[in-house]
Design a protein around this motif. Structure first.
Motif, PDB file in Angstrom:
ATOM      1  N   UNK A 130      15.532  31.162-183.543  1.00 48.70           N
ATOM      2  CA  UNK A 130      15.474  32.106-182.774  1.00 48.70           C
ATOM      3  C   UNK A 130      15.268  31.989-181.500  1.00 48.70           C
ATOM      4  N   UNK A 131      14.138  30.860-181.191  1.00 48.20           N
ATOM      5  CA  UNK A 131      14.458  30.094-180.139  1.00 48.20           C
ATOM      6  C   UNK A 131      14.644  29.024-180.141  1.00 48.20           C
ATOM      7  N   UNK A 132      15.810  28.514-181.154  1.00 46.95           N
ATOM      8  CA  UNK A 132      16.385  27.122-181.076  1.00 46.95           C
ATOM      9  C   UNK A 132      17.792  27.725-180.261  1.00 46.95           C
ATOM     10  N   UNK A 133      17.959  28.274-180.433  1.00 51.43           N
ATOM     11  CA  UNK A 133      19.428  28.941-179.902  1.00 51.43           C
ATOM     12  C   UNK A 133      19.487  29.269-178.560  1.00 51.43           C
ATOM     13  N   UNK A 134      17.860  29.417-177.782  1.00 51.60           N
ATOM     14  CA  UNK A 134      17.730  29.993-176.417  1.00 51.60           C
ATOM     15  C   UNK A 134      17.405  27.662-176.064  1.00 51.60           C
ATOM     16  N   UNK A 160      16.326  37.706-188.338  1.00 49.17           N
ATOM     17  CA  UNK A 160      17.501  39.218-187.480  1.00 49.17           C
ATOM     18  C   UNK A 160      17.340  39.035-185.899  1.00 49.17           C
ATOM     19  N   UNK A 161      16.125  37.871-185.276  1.00 48.85           N
ATOM     20  CA  UNK A 161      16.083  38.370-183.778  1.00 48.85           C
ATOM     21  C   UNK A 161      17.379  37.433-183.862  1.00 48.85           C
ATOM     22  N   UNK A 162      17.587  36.193-184.689  1.00 49.40           N
ATOM     23  CA  UNK A 162      19.037  35.146-183.964  1.00 49.40           C
ATOM     24  C   UNK A 162      20.311  36.155-184.016  1.00 49.40           C
ATOM     25  N   UNK A 163      19.766  36.881-185.234  1.00 54.69           N
ATOM     26  CA  UNK A 163      21.800  37.327-185.406  1.00 54.69           C
ATOM     27  C   UNK A 163      21.717  39.068-184.476  1.00 54.69           C
ATOM     28  N   UNK A 164      20.237  39.298-184.103  1.00 50.30           N
ATOM     29  CA  UNK A 164      20.549  40.217-182.914  1.00 50.30           C
ATOM     30  C   UNK A 164      21.421  39.829-181.235  1.00 50.30           C
ATOM     31  N   UNK A 165      20.510  38.325-181.044  1.00 54.03           N
ATOM     32  CA  UNK A 165      20.831  37.503-180.202  1.00 54.03           C
ATOM     33  C   UNK A 165      22.527  37.384-180.400  1.00 54.03           C
ATOM     34  N   UNK A 195      13.865  20.645-178.202  1.00 56.61           N
ATOM     35  CA  UNK A 195      13.074  22.232-179.692  1.00 56.61           C
ATOM     36  C   UNK A 195      12.282  20.596-180.405  1.00 56.61           C
ATOM     37  N   UNK A 196      11.399  21.041-181.325  1.00 58.73           N
ATOM     38  CA  UNK A 196      10.622  20.414-182.160  1.00 58.73           C
ATOM     39  C   UNK A 196      10.533  21.032-183.474  1.00 58.73           C
TER      40      UNK A 196
END
Length: 639
Positions: A338-342, A98-103, A331-332
């Motif tokens: 959601x952190x990956x896209x950043x 959901x956080x990814x979609x919001x971003x 990344x790892x």
């Protein structure tokens, strides 16, 4: 220990011996749990470093440097891991998908050129997703003639394959044309991805696409991109030969040398066919079904068949794999989507920064000439610096070659070009009647878009090196490769980073000012004391300002905030659930057939103390009861 008051005296009414430890030196108390803690300043620094892909041990090194030594940090590596882990768990509670979609929705509002697509299954769980920013979409319009894409793992906590679309820009740097996270590597997933990607790229299909030898990819490409030339990665193909032909490598010492010459040194398809047939007979491989299957698809991977196909100099998926390696610095395997896209954006920003750096270098410096020829000066004026250096090397090496006329048919002449003192290899250059157009059997111009040394040698013989013919200048390698406007994609320069986090900008500006102030304040006790008093005063004033702001916010109606919070998820009828996490224990076992040398029985270990097999000296049964070790003692230090 428990105490209570008995009249005028305090007495100990409870004492648990096992909850205590041996007395430590003052310096060692920093290891005790009750004395450890991560400060507010350290928390912000830890998150900044963690988001930049810095591992825990290096974070501890930075904290030690900032604190003046390991014993002054106030926490240990485990505390840092726990803090980061707690932050990650909170994200899971809020909903990672959901956080990814919001971003994505928020990004699209701020940057009109940004596009994304996300699949959701019947249970509301996130499926495959694709995204591309305006820069990537615009770059594809300039450099999307050749695309490579490859799937890699270990980029997120759900083990979803990361699939980047990549190519090469006018500086011969790897660039991105969008990327995706897939739930599976099936033909259906790749078909959805390719259709979505092509739509984001304004419906334009690449002329050539390079992938590894994957049947699902091949099926999807044949369905979605029927007019695109599909090439297989030469490196991946060659890696399989030692596995499938291990007996030939072991039995015949010259097999590798002959095979390499057949693949890499043959110029024409006729030469390749002749040498391939000889190898099959010489090394008894005529009945090998795997080799027969590979030979049937030779037009997709053998260099001799692909030299006349433009590939911008690429013969492998090295561009995609170099991006995979590049992203692994950011990344790892435990990274959330959601952190990956950043992290992806940071990696892309770093790439575009390198491109701008090359742009400035090309436009602000002059290239060093190697010859007095005017064609070299003309090339330096139009090509980017890297492209010019490739052309320059070809021009300089052309002086080591000689050209002899072999035949003439009408106005067309054929020349044989070879290096001075060598009879082979002999390249054939066909020169048209106008003496402005030529083709070479090496096909470097067709394959890479830059003239080869053999054609330049013939031009030199005909005194045609006074200028660079315009039809031999490929726009994608020039300084002005990106000058053409693309009306269907909003200009990325006008939107990228316009809405950068203002608090972060203010913090950065203030920190830079404070560095100078702190440096001055550390020069003497008087300056230090003066700075301390001033900071305490400013700190108190800022806290009072915060109180006033909170009071004013409390008086405002909450309606607007509620609407803004629900606006993000209004496009879906339900909240997007996280994809299932795939639990793994180490690297999965390989299913490939091993080389016989890999299957040899390994030598059993012998203990150097008792001389028995099956264990080493560090876990020898005969020394287990010697007494307490350092590990046993450390357990009492930190109860």
């Amino acid at each position: 220990m428990g105490i209570k008051k008995d009249g005028e005296k305090w007495i100990v009414n409870k004492f648990v011996v096992r909850h205590n430890h041996i007395l430590l030196t003052p310096r060692s108390t920093s290891f005790l749990r009750g004395h450890r803690g991560v400060s507010k300043v350290q928390k912000k620094l830890i998150m900044t470093l963690n988001e930049s892909g810095v591992p825990t041990r290096k974070i501890m090194s930075v904290l030690s440097k900032e604190s003046g030594g390991d014993f002054n940090v106030g926490c240990i590596g485990k505390d840092v891991e726990n803090y980061v882990g707690n932050k990650r768990r909170k994200v899971f509670e809020e909903g990672d998908a959901q956080k990814l979609y919001s971003y994505f929705v928020d990004r699209q509002l701020k940057e009109p050129g940004f596009v994304f697509s996300m699949q959701v299954d019947k249970n509301g769980c996130m499926g495959s997703c694709f995204w591309a920013d305006a820069r990537s979409r615009a770059a594809y319009q300039y450099f999307g003639d050749v695309v490579t894409f490859d799937a890699t793992y270990l980029t997120n906590i759900y083990k979803m394959p990361f699939v980047p679309f990549s190519g090469v820009n006018h500086h011969h740097q790897t660039i991105m044309f969008g990327c995706a996270l897939l739930v599976s590597e099936t033909a259906e997933s790749y078909t959805w991805l390719l259709r979505t990607w092509q739509e984001a790229m304004l419906g334009r299909a690449p002329s050539t696409i390079i992938t590894d030898d994957d049947k699902a990819m091949a099926k999807a490409i044949g369905e979605v991109l029927p007019n695109t030339i599909h090439r297989l990665c030469l490196w991946h193909i060659l890696q399989k030969f030692p596995e499938h032909l291990a007996h030939a490598y072991n039995k015949y010492p010259d097999f590798q040398k002959d095979f390499r010459h057949c693949i890499h040194e043959t110029i024409t398809t006729e030469e390749f066919e002749q040498e391939w047939a000889l190898i099959l007979v010489k090394y008894e491989l005529g009945e090998n079904t795997w080799l027969q299957n590979l030979y049937a698809r030779r037009d997709k991977w053998v260099p001799a068949y692909l030299r006349s196909t433009f590939c911008a100099g690429m013969s492998t998926t090295q561009r995609s794999e170099s991006m995979n390696k590049f992203f692994k610095d950011y990344v790892k395997s435990s990274t959330m989507v959601s952190d990956f896209v950043h992290q992806y954006e940071k990696a892309i920003d770093a790439r575009y920064f390198k491109e701008k750096e090359k742009d400035v270098r090309t436009k602000s410096t002059r290239a060093i000439m190697k010859t007095p020829l005017k064609i070299e000066e003309a090339a330096a004026m139009v090509y980017t610096r890297k492209s010019f250096m490739i052309f320059q090397n070809e021009l300089f090496d052309s002086l080591r070659y000689q050209a002899k006329k072999l035949s003439k048919e009408g106005e067309t002449k054929t020349y044989g070009v070879n290096a001075y003192g060598k009879e082979t290899p002999l390249y054939h250059v066909t020169l048209e009647g106008d003496e402005e157009h030529a083709t070479c059997t090496c096909h470097k111009w067709e394959f890479m878009g830059i003239l080869c040394r053999h054609i330049l040698c013939v031009f030199g013989k005909k005194m045609k090196l006074d200028r660079l013919p315009q039809h031999y200048v490929l726009e994608r390698w020039t300084i002005n490769a990106k000058s053409r406007p693309i009306p269907d994609i909003p200009s990325p320069e006008g939107h990228i980073r316009e809405g950068l986090d203002e608090p972060t900008m203010r913090k950065t500006k203030t920190m830079l000012q404070l560095y100078d102030i702190v440096e001055l304040g550390s020069q003497s006790d008087a300056k230090h004391n003066h700075l301390t008093v001033a900071l305490e005063k400013v700190h108190k004033e800022l806290l009072e300002m915060d109180d006033n702001v909170e009071c004013s916010r409390a008086c405002e109606p909450m309606k607007d905030d509620h609407n803004m919070g629900s606006q993000v998820i209004s496009n879906f009828s339900q909240t997007v659930q996280d994809p299932p996490r795939v639990p793994t224990k180490g690297r999965p076992k390989s299913l490939r057939a091993k080389n016989p040398k890999e299957s040899h029985a390994t030598k059993k270990r012998h203990c150097s103390i008792c001389k028995n097999e099956g264990h080493a000296k560090n876990n020898c049964p005969s020394v287990r009861d010697i007494g307490p070790t350092i590990d046993n003692i450390s357990q009492h230090v930190d109860p």
